[in-house]
Design a protein around this motif. Structure first.
Motif, PDB file in Angstrom:
ATOM      1  N   LYS A   5       0.819  -1.222   0.000  1.00  0.00           N
ATOM      2  CA  LYS A   5       0.000   0.000   0.000  1.00  0.00           C
ATOM      3  C   LYS A   5       0.840   1.254   0.000  1.00  0.00           C
ATOM      4  O   LYS A   5       1.760   1.377   0.772  1.00  0.00           O
ATOM      5  CB  LYS A   5      -0.891  -0.052   1.252  1.00  0.00           C
ATOM      6  N   SER A   8      -1.950   6.908   1.480  1.00  0.00           N
ATOM      7  CA  SER A   8      -2.864   7.812   0.797  1.00  0.00           C
ATOM      8  C   SER A   8      -3.285   8.921   1.723  1.00  0.00           C
ATOM      9  O   SER A   8      -3.443   8.716   2.923  1.00  0.00           O
ATOM     10  CB  SER A   8      -4.095   7.049   0.309  1.00  0.00           C
ATOM     11  N   ASN A 156     -14.866   3.666  -2.775  1.00  0.00           N
ATOM     12  CA  ASN A 156     -14.491   2.440  -3.471  1.00  0.00           C
ATOM     13  C   ASN A 156     -15.019   1.232  -2.712  1.00  0.00           C
ATOM     14  O   ASN A 156     -14.851   1.127  -1.489  1.00  0.00           O
ATOM     15  CB  ASN A 156     -12.966   2.324  -3.581  1.00  0.00           C
ATOM     16  N   ILE A 170      -6.095  -0.993  -4.020  1.00  0.00           N
ATOM     17  CA  ILE A 170      -7.104  -0.659  -3.019  1.00  0.00           C
ATOM     18  C   ILE A 170      -7.046  -1.676  -1.881  1.00  0.00           C
ATOM     19  O   ILE A 170      -7.059  -2.882  -2.106  1.00  0.00           O
ATOM     20  CB  ILE A 170      -8.506  -0.649  -3.655  1.00  0.00           C
ATOM     21  N   THR A 173     -12.044  -3.426   1.448  1.00  0.00           N
ATOM     22  CA  THR A 173     -13.077  -2.529   1.987  1.00  0.00           C
ATOM     23  C   THR A 173     -14.106  -3.268   2.819  1.00  0.00           C
ATOM     24  O   THR A 173     -14.921  -2.635   3.498  1.00  0.00           O
ATOM     25  CB  THR A 173     -13.804  -1.804   0.837  1.00  0.00           C
ATOM     26  N   ASP A 282      -6.734   0.805  -9.992  1.00  0.00           N
ATOM     27  CA  ASP A 282      -6.955   0.647  -8.555  1.00  0.00           C
ATOM     28  C   ASP A 282      -6.118   1.624  -7.727  1.00  0.00           C
ATOM     29  O   ASP A 282      -6.631   2.264  -6.799  1.00  0.00           O
ATOM     30  CB  ASP A 282      -6.646  -0.787  -8.121  1.00  0.00           C
ATOM     31  N   THR A 283      -4.834   1.738  -8.017  1.00  0.00           N
ATOM     32  CA  THR A 283      -3.992   2.634  -7.227  1.00  0.00           C
ATOM     33  C   THR A 283      -4.399   4.081  -7.419  1.00  0.00           C
ATOM     34  O   THR A 283      -4.376   4.882  -6.480  1.00  0.00           O
ATOM     35  CB  THR A 283      -2.505   2.429  -7.582  1.00  0.00           C
ATOM     36  N   GLU A 286      -7.531   4.612  -5.272  1.00  0.00           N
ATOM     37  CA  GLU A 286      -7.219   4.653  -3.843  1.00  0.00           C
ATOM     38  C   GLU A 286      -6.648   6.000  -3.426  1.00  0.00           C
ATOM     39  O   GLU A 286      -6.933   6.508  -2.350  1.00  0.00           O
ATOM     40  CB  GLU A 286      -6.228   3.540  -3.497  1.00  0.00           C
TER      41      GLU A 286
END
Length: 621
Positions: A5, A8, A156, A170, A173, A282-283, A286
């Motif tokens: 990850k 963010s 998301n 991501i 979730t 996806d990144t 995110e």
């Protein structure tokens, strides 16, 4: 930080920050109705281009509505729908309190379906395994922004998270939330029929040094402006350059803005190691939010598209992308436009342009579904925007190119298509200037900068602001001599290592006999623009546009180049401005006397705005 990850900045408000926000004053304005139910010589330029900055954006840093989407969870699993409320966040704490009413008539989407909230602000949507749910900001309201001024309007949903990706993707979730609520705050800024929307193309930072180039360039300019607080700034792709670990540092640049920031993905923003198309952004999602969406500001409806398809094949290279939108997004676009009143102006933006001049003969660099999109927008007041080409293009209704017809079956443009240029210019190339950034002259000779759409009711007027310059700087002047053309052809193979072209404003008698042009690169010039030149105070003569845009192919070469730009690019590196749809030439008369001469050039754009520059050159024996 784990390998999985990238850290963010999205929605990281602490409890203390929330408490401060709850106590903040309601700065976005008084009550409004709910939607639906609710270069070389220069002289003083003469123009009418700049609109007066709006004082209402001057206190943005202190008054911005900061917050996040409200996510309410419980232990229930297996929900097949996602639901919640769009509400008036009167105390700006991102939580719907007892007295905060829902807002009817607001669009919410899962990326395919579009629903409209009921009289109490409630909505319900089908669940898809990998989806981004987002609200369309209505006129008279503003979505919250985070500490970097990045708009917070999406969520998301990816229960198990992304597959293993180099840049993280991501995080899981979990199950569908019990409620997903979208807070809005009333805003005079987005209610106003007068809007100023900043469009930034290709920030495209490959290194931390280039992040600083962008900071000292276009972002420093935007920090001084206060006219875009309502509509904000939309950055239309290639936010970074392949290294997605630069997202946090690049998005932090938006903290300099005096308005909300929104982003779109470009071909250098993708997860190239994804093994399924649905995970290639996806990144991006995110770190920067939804990869396609819409929002309203004033009487403008902005549609932001993700215009890239990356093939899922073995040994696919980064350059294997194609300009395209998938069926799911196309279905969303139809639904979104169908639910948009016809009295709104449509601003449709994507990274790869629907059609463009620089790559008119390329299928890859234009959008496969362009005819379908034109049909969806038929009968609307529309301006479309693209980036990607690192050039400026102001294409008007009726313009035609051979490649558009041959590849896509488009005979002529039905409405304005603008390619917005790049904040990075020509990929931060060229010599370093005093401002702290490279010269980076773009491939069509235009300088780096940002586009602004000035919108009054449903009428849209475009203007381009050169990085580090005032708004009157709209063209470059030079002379295209046989001597220059010989130098160009000789050193083109040695781009970036050519010797300086000596005496570029010296014109010999032989040059005049073999054809020499006074060249005007009018960066936002288009069909309907005129360029006139007066030599030594004589009667103005109209110059000739090199590219007619009447169905021909793109013209390329020394004859069609911008000498002012090419002389920098061949010496200092970068692309070469060997073609342009906004270049005008005036052949200099053979009988010009020996000595110094002054050309005064007045360029008039399609909106009737005039810009004047002068160039002094010398005729020698």
């Amino acid at each position: 930080m784990s390998q999985k990850k990238i850290q963010s900045h999205r929605a990281r408000l602490t409890a203390g920050t929330i408490a401060v926000l709850a106590a903040a004053t309601l700065a976005q304005g008084t009550a409004v109705a709910a939607p639906q139910q609710a270069e070389e010589g220069r002289s003083t330029a003469q123009s009418a281009s700049a609109s007066t900055p709006l004082k209402s954006g001057a206190e943005w840093k202190d008054s911005a509505y900061r917050g996040e989407v409200e996510v309410i969870r419980d232990d229930q699993t297996g929900r097949e729908t996602i639901s919640g409320t769009v509400f008036d966040d009167r105390n700006q704490d991102s939580t719907q309190d007892g007295k905060e009413r829902g807002i009817g008539g607001v669009k919410v989407s899962n990326g395919r379906d579009v629903v409209t909230t009921d009289s109490k602000g409630r909505y319900e949507l089908p669940v898809e395994e990998n989806m981004t749910v987002f609200v369309t900001q209505p006129r008279g309201y503003q979505v919250p922004v985070d500490e970097d001024n990045v708009a917070q309007f999406s969520y998301n949903h990816l229960p198990e998270g992304s597959p293993e990706l180099k840049y993280g993707g991501i995080d899981p979730t979990g199950s569908v939330p019990a409620a997903l609520n979208f807070p809005l705050s009333k805003s005079k800024l987005t209610k106003s029929p007068e809007q100023h929307c900043v469009i930034g193309g290709d920030v495209q930072t490959y290194t931390e040094e280039e992040v600083e180039f962008a900071r000292d360039g276009a972002f420093a300019d935007l920090a001084e402006r206060t006219d875009y607080a309502g509509c904000g700034a939309l950055f239309i792709g290639d936010v970074v350059g392949d290294d997605l670990s630069l997202y946090p540092k690049t998005r932090e640049l938006a903290s300099m803005l005096n308005g909300p920031a929104r982003f779109l993905p470009g071909n250098h923003d993708l997860d190239f190691d994804a093994t399924e198309r649905e995970h290639t952004t996806d990144t991006f999602r995110e770190n920067l939010g939804a990869h396609y969406y819409s929002y309203d500001s004033g009487k403008a409806h902005v549609v932001a598209l993700s215009t890239l398809d990356f093939p899922m094949k073995e040994n696919a290279a980064k350059g294997d992308y194609n300009g395209s939108i998938d069926d799911r997004q196309l279905e969303w676009l139809r639904n979104d436009i169908e639910n948009t009143p016809k009295n709104k102006a449509i601003v449709l933006a994507g990274h790869v342009p629907l059609l463009d001049f620089a790559d008119e003969s390329s299928e890859k660099h234009q959008i496969d579904q362009v005819k379908e999109i034109h049909e969806i927008l038929e009968g609307r007041e529309v301006v479309t925007l693209g980036g990607h080409t690192h050039s400026l293009e102001n294409l008007r209704a009726g313009d035609s190119m051979k490649g558009w017809k041959d590849i896509f079956g488009v005979e002529e443009l039905p409405f304005t298509h603008i390619t917005a240029g790049a904040i990075s210019g020509d990929w931060f190339s060229g010599r370093l200037l005093e401002g702290g950034y490279p010269e980076a002259v773009q491939r069509d000779g235009a300088l780096p900068g940002v586009l602004t759409l000035d919108i009054k009711n449903a009428e849209i007027t475009e203007r381009f602001t050169v990085r580090g310059a005032d708004e009157d700087r709209q063209m470059s002047l030079s002379v295209n001599t046989p001597r220059y053309r010989d130098w160009y052809e000789q050193y083109l193979p040695e781009k970036g290592e050519a010797p300086e072209f000596e005496n570029p404003l010296s014109v010999s008698r032989d040059d005049l006999e073999e054809t020499t042009w006074l060249t005007t690169n009018f960066w936002m010039g288009s069909t309907g623009s005129t360029v006139k030149a007066s030599i030594d105070g004589g009667e103005p003569t109209e110059a000739v546009r090199t590219q007619k845009m009447e169905g021909e192919s793109r013209l390329v070469g020394a004859e069609y180049s911008d000498p002012a730009a090419a002389q920098k690019q061949l010496v200092h590196g970068g692309s070469v401005a060997n073609s342009s749809m906004h270049l005008w030439q005036l052949e200099l008369p053979e009988d010009l006397s020996t000595g110094e001469h002054t050309a005064e050039v007045t360029a008039t754009d399609v909106h009737g705005r005039e810009f004047t520059e002068t160039l002094t050159f010398e005729v020698t024996e």
